[in-house]
Design a protein around this motif. Structure first.
Motif, PDB file in Angstrom:
ATOM      1  N   PRO A 133       1.368  -1.159   0.503  1.00 34.40           N
ATOM      2  CA  PRO A 133       0.297  -0.290   0.067  1.00 34.40           C
ATOM      3  C   PRO A 133       0.588   1.214  -0.219  1.00 34.40           C
ATOM      4  CG  PRO A 133      -0.004  -1.032   2.379  1.00 34.40           C
ATOM      5  CD  PRO A 133       0.770  -1.991   1.608  1.00 34.40           C
ATOM      6  N   ASP A 134       2.082   0.955   0.229  1.00 33.20           N
ATOM      7  CA  ASP A 134       3.013   2.258   1.065  1.00 33.20           C
ATOM      8  C   ASP A 134       4.051   1.779   0.802  1.00 33.20           C
ATOM      9  OD1 ASP A 134       3.659   2.075   3.146  1.00 33.20           O
ATOM     10  OD2 ASP A 134       1.724   2.828   3.486  1.00 33.20           O
ATOM     11  N   ALA A 135       5.312   2.895   0.333  1.00 34.56           N
ATOM     12  CA  ALA A 135       6.152   1.907   0.925  1.00 34.56           C
ATOM     13  C   ALA A 135       7.400   1.739   1.310  1.00 34.56           C
ATOM     14  CB  ALA A 135       7.204   4.002   0.157  1.00 34.56           C
ATOM     15  N   GLN A 136       6.143   2.101   2.612  1.00 35.17           N
ATOM     16  CA  GLN A 136       7.080   1.482   4.232  1.00 35.17           C
ATOM     17  C   GLN A 136       6.168   0.197   4.987  1.00 35.17           C
ATOM     18  OE1 GLN A 136       7.906   5.968   5.384  1.00 35.17           O
ATOM     19  NE2 GLN A 136       8.320   4.324   7.104  1.00 35.17           N
ATOM     20  N   THR A 137       5.258  -0.051   3.556  1.00 30.53           N
ATOM     21  CA  THR A 137       4.685  -1.498   3.951  1.00 30.53           C
ATOM     22  C   THR A 137       4.208  -2.396   3.097  1.00 30.53           C
ATOM     23  OG1 THR A 137       3.145   0.249   5.898  1.00 30.53           O
ATOM     24  CG2 THR A 137       1.909  -1.996   5.405  1.00 30.53           C
ATOM     25  N   ARG A 160       2.301  -9.347   8.220  1.00 33.19           N
ATOM     26  CA  ARG A 160       2.556  -7.402   7.688  1.00 33.19           C
ATOM     27  C   ARG A 160       3.862  -7.049   7.993  1.00 33.19           C
ATOM     28  NH1 ARG A 160      -1.493  -5.207   9.630  1.00 33.19           N
ATOM     29  NH2 ARG A 160      -0.803  -3.884  11.259  1.00 33.19           N
ATOM     30  N   TYR A 161       4.377  -6.751   6.768  1.00 32.51           N
ATOM     31  CA  TYR A 161       6.137  -6.123   7.006  1.00 32.51           C
ATOM     32  C   TYR A 161       5.851  -4.532   6.953  1.00 32.51           C
ATOM     33  CZ  TYR A 161       8.522 -10.483   6.297  1.00 32.51           C
ATOM     34  OH  TYR A 161       8.812 -12.007   5.981  1.00 32.51           O
ATOM     35  N   THR A 162       6.163  -3.367   7.998  1.00 36.18           N
ATOM     36  CA  THR A 162       6.493  -2.080   8.374  1.00 36.18           C
ATOM     37  C   THR A 162       7.742  -1.813   8.587  1.00 36.18           C
ATOM     38  OG1 THR A 162       3.936  -2.103   8.688  1.00 36.18           O
ATOM     39  CG2 THR A 162       5.486  -0.768   9.180  1.00 36.18           C
ATOM     40  N   LEU A 163       8.622  -1.045   7.991  1.00 35.60           N
ATOM     41  CA  LEU A 163       9.665  -0.363   8.612  1.00 35.60           C
ATOM     42  C   LEU A 163       8.698   0.865   8.572  1.00 35.60           C
ATOM     43  CD1 LEU A 163      12.815  -1.090   8.207  1.00 35.60           C
ATOM     44  CD2 LEU A 163      12.864   0.263   5.718  1.00 35.60           C
ATOM     45  N   THR A 164       9.837   1.226   9.964  1.00 31.98           N
ATOM     46  CA  THR A 164       8.980   2.780   9.989  1.00 31.98           C
ATOM     47  C   THR A 164      10.100   4.086   9.901  1.00 31.98           C
ATOM     48  OG1 THR A 164       9.813   2.269  13.264  1.00 31.98           O
ATOM     49  CG2 THR A 164       7.796   0.977  12.891  1.00 31.98           C
ATOM     50  N   GLN A 166      11.304   5.127  12.820  1.00 31.80           N
ATOM     51  CA  GLN A 166      12.106   4.930  13.942  1.00 31.80           C
ATOM     52  C   GLN A 166      13.099   3.673  13.561  1.00 31.80           C
ATOM     53  OE1 GLN A 166       8.506   5.547  14.365  1.00 31.80           O
ATOM     54  NE2 GLN A 166       9.443   7.084  14.724  1.00 31.80           N
ATOM     55  N   ASP A 167      13.806   3.200  12.355  1.00 30.93           N
ATOM     56  CA  ASP A 167      14.475   2.083  12.442  1.00 30.93           C
ATOM     57  C   ASP A 167      14.301   0.620  12.777  1.00 30.93           C
ATOM     58  OD1 ASP A 167      16.158   4.857  10.617  1.00 30.93           O
ATOM     59  OD2 ASP A 167      17.241   4.381  11.758  1.00 30.93           O
ATOM     60  N   GLU A 168      12.391   0.806  12.704  1.00 28.71           N
ATOM     61  CA  GLU A 168      12.015  -0.825  12.902  1.00 28.71           C
ATOM     62  C   GLU A 168      11.865  -1.122  12.209  1.00 28.71           C
ATOM     63  OE1 GLU A 168      10.550   0.691  17.510  1.00 28.71           O
ATOM     64  OE2 GLU A 168       9.359   1.527  15.249  1.00 28.71           O
ATOM     65  N   LEU A 169      11.724  -2.946  11.729  1.00 30.62           N
ATOM     66  CA  LEU A 169      11.450  -3.476  10.932  1.00 30.62           C
ATOM     67  C   LEU A 169      10.420  -3.906  12.296  1.00 30.62           C
ATOM     68  CD1 LEU A 169      11.349  -4.770   8.243  1.00 30.62           C
ATOM     69  CD2 LEU A 169      12.617  -6.763   9.142  1.00 30.62           C
ATOM     70  N   LYS A 170       8.369  -3.901  11.414  1.00 34.04           N
ATOM     71  CA  LYS A 170       8.010  -4.433  12.559  1.00 34.04           C
ATOM     72  C   LYS A 170       7.132  -5.491  11.336  1.00 34.04           C
ATOM     73  CE  LYS A 170       4.067  -3.279  14.964  1.00 34.04           C
ATOM     74  NZ  LYS A 170       2.229  -1.826  14.954  1.00 34.04           N
ATOM     75  N   ILE A 171       6.985  -6.787  12.425  1.00 36.94           N
ATOM     76  CA  ILE A 171       6.564  -7.883  11.530  1.00 36.94           C
ATOM     77  C   ILE A 171       4.835  -8.360  12.518  1.00 36.94           C
ATOM     78  CG2 ILE A 171       6.528  -9.692  10.537  1.00 36.94           C
ATOM     79  CD1 ILE A 171       9.649  -9.836  10.655  1.00 36.94           C
TER      80      ILE A 171
END
Length: 360
Positions: A133-137, A160-164, A166-171
């Motif tokens: 949906p966007d450059a970070q998700t 769902r992978y999200t690159l925040t 805050q330099d976090e890779l959230k799964i």
């Protein structure tokens, strides 16, 4: 992928090297990038993390996740699980059998006498549907049929992978089922915080927030829960991975190093808790792992043997990467004392793990 603004040359990853038709579905490669220039590469083949470029102590980007430069590398031969989403049940189930509601289910025994990481195919060797949906998700979905790999229930899974920023890779993982089943999902990324191809990880400093761990038998099935105190498994204070890895210890012999589940302090809860912190001795890169899961499998790359060529051109040599797999405990379906992994119709499996990066 071009050189970064700060001068570190990232390995070239070409989208066309990840586009193939497998099982009637198209595999692909996706990039996530945050406002700080941190970059993640993910393929929908196995919902795998292919690479992750984060800044080191000098501000240069280093790829801290090992992987292949083409989808075929992930598909060929025995599964290395590099970067994979593993399921329906991550880790081992003893003798490939478990009982649920009075019925016994039989699974593949693909790891000696035991079932490992979902079976012969599992979730790591299937093509997931992908939506960015966007450059970070990136959102990936897969529907596992009733009795696929022997597991009951049709399971609908979303990762769902999200690159925040805050330099976090959230799964984030979610799943629903139409029949009672067991579920235990994780990501099997292999990390080297000095960068892919930079050598052994034995001088990385590791701290794990766990007072207890699960000792195992010779086939790596847990035999209970014990204190880490006075053992080579005590990482409550930051210690290099290699400091005690050669100690004369039966558990280290069984795992050929570290390959054990840690019982995280705080157990399973709604809030994210810090599970571990790792520091790359050369790069200064710090990775903090936060999770809602009760366990963390620490694997020190004991079966890496240099038989694969990675995207940087380096080999996957012995102990040149480590894994920290957030999870429920191995063999939980057969061990009532462990937290339950049963999912019932009407319930939603929902868990989050975050890898937060900084440098010092």
């Amino acid at each position: 992928m071009s050189d970064t603004e700060k001068g570190f040359t990232a390995p070239t990853l070409l989208v066309q090297d990840f586009r193939q038709t497998m099982g009637g579905k198209l595999t692909d490669l996706f990039f996530l990038q945050n406002d700080n220039g941190v970059l993640a590469a993910i393929t929908n083949y196995g919902a795998r993390l292919v690479g992750l470029w984060v800044p080191d102590k000098n501000g240069d980007l280093r790829d801290v996740v090992i992987g292949f430069g083409q989808v075929q590398g992930f598909a060929e031969g025995e599964d290395t699980y590099f970067g994979a989403t593993v399921g329906r049940y991550a880790n081992r189930i003893a003798h490939g059998k478990f009982e649920l509601n009075g019925q016994e289910y039989t699974l593949a025994t693909n790891n000696g006498p035991n079932h490992l990481h979902g079976g012969d195919t599992g979730f790591s060797r299937v093509v997931w549907e992908a939506e960015q949906p966007d450059a970070q998700t990136l959102t990936l979905t897969y529907t596992s049929a009733h009795l696929e790999e022997g597991y009951p229930g049709e399971l609908k899974v979303t990762v769902r992978y999200t690159l925040t920023n805050q330099d976090e890779l959230k799964i984030d993982y979610t799943a629903t089922t139409d029949r009672p089943t067991v579920v235990n999902l994780t990501n099997h990324a292999y990390f080297n915080l000095n960068g892919e191809g930079s050598g052994a990880i034995l001088n990385h400093k590791l701290q794990i927030n766990a007072d207890k761990y699960n000792p195992v038998d010779s086939s790596l099935i847990p035999t209970g829960t014990e204190s880490v105190a006075g053992t080579p498994f005590d990482f409550r204070e930051a210690t290099t991975i290699g400091a005690r890895i050669k100690d004369q210890n039966q558990q280290l012999k069984f795992g050929q190093g570290y390959d054990h589940n840690y019982v995280l302090n705080g157990g399973k809860g709604e809030d994210l808790k810090k599970a571990a912190t790792v520091v790359g001795n050369e790069s200064g890169i710090v990775m903090e792992v936060f999770t809602q899961e009760p366990g963390l499998q620490f694997y020190s790359g004991n079966f890496m043997d240099g038989s694969h060529t990675l995207k940087s051109g380096a080999k996957d040599d012995f102990r040149t990467a480590f894994c920290l797999e957030t999870q429920h405990f191995p063999d939980s379906p057969n061990q009532p004392a462990f937290p339950s992994t049963v999912l019932k119709p009407g319930q939603t499996y929902n868990t989050t793990t975050v890898h937060k990066f900084s440098a010092k």
